[in-house]
Write an enzyme that holds these catalytic residues in place. Sequence first.
Site, mmCIF file in Angstrom:
data_model
loop_
_atom_site.group_PDB
_atom_site.id
_atom_site.type_symbol
_atom_site.label_atom_id
_atom_site.label_comp_id
_atom_site.label_asym_id
_atom_site.label_seq_id
_atom_site.Cartn_x
_atom_site.Cartn_y
_atom_site.Cartn_z
ATOM 1 N N ARG A 38 1.833 -0.404 6.048
ATOM 2 C CA ARG A 38 1.609 -0.540 7.491
ATOM 3 C C ARG A 38 0.148 -0.825 7.849
ATOM 4 N NH1 ARG A 38 4.063 3.841 11.232
ATOM 5 N NH2 ARG A 38 4.040 2.034 12.638
ATOM 6 N N SER A 39 -0.798 -0.341 7.063
ATOM 7 C CA SER A 39 -2.206 -0.446 7.453
ATOM 8 C C SER A 39 -3.015 -1.315 6.498
ATOM 9 C CB SER A 39 -2.818 0.953 7.558
ATOM 10 O OG SER A 39 -4.143 0.902 8.034
ATOM 11 N N CYS B 185 0.891 -1.163 0.000
ATOM 12 C CA CYS B 185 0.000 0.000 0.000
ATOM 13 C C CYS B 185 0.928 1.210 0.000
ATOM 14 C CB CYS B 185 -0.981 -0.020 1.180
ATOM 15 S SG CYS B 185 -0.238 -0.121 2.813
ATOM 16 N N ALA B 186 0.518 2.330 0.509
ATOM 17 C CA ALA B 186 1.376 3.515 0.463
ATOM 18 C C ALA B 186 2.572 3.392 1.408
ATOM 19 C CB ALA B 186 0.570 4.764 0.796
#
Length: 209
Positions: A142-143, A138-139
């Site tokens: 982490r999430s 993802c960016a």
Amino acid sequence: MPADTPIRKKPNAYASVVDPDTGYCTPGAFELERLFWHGAPKYTHVNEVWPNLYIGDEKTALDRYSLEKNGFTHILNAAHGRWNVDTGPEYYSDMTVEYYGVEAEDLPSFNLSQFFYPAAQFIHKALSTPNSKLLVNCAMGRSRSASLVLAYLMIYKNMTVVESITQVLKHRCILPNRGFLKQLRELDIKLALEKRDTHGTANKAQKDD
């Protein structure tokens, strides 16, 4: 309201849920958040969190040269879309890579759970392929990406939400947002109930025999 009338409390999202048959306790959301308070590896762009399964950030996903050099065969982009990590099948067209995109926002209100099973199926299929190597990005890695990997470990590796978080935290600094943690908690409860029902059915069948 009469003085002796019991007051019904609203359901508490932070309360633990106990399965009386197995004794397994699904932690409350706050208890899950506390797991991330303890030490985790220093943040880096990409980490292997399970054999041949990596979690990485946007920089990792955009570096086609390094991906090809390191033998990645599958990519799951948990931030797919023009305004997120804008890759896609065309971006990797000069590579032998199977791509799966999830258009998710890193917001507590976003329903990431709708992608838990499809993403887990993609990961499972990829890792079942000989000599495969999968990046889930993802960016920041982490999430969104972490949450999908946690769901995979719960669905296909029979881990509890605590076990999956503990496993990934050994290798990568992750921090799913509170909304995603609540959705993973709900998945944990669902899977625990399914196991209980399956166990109960099996026991009944043995008694009938």
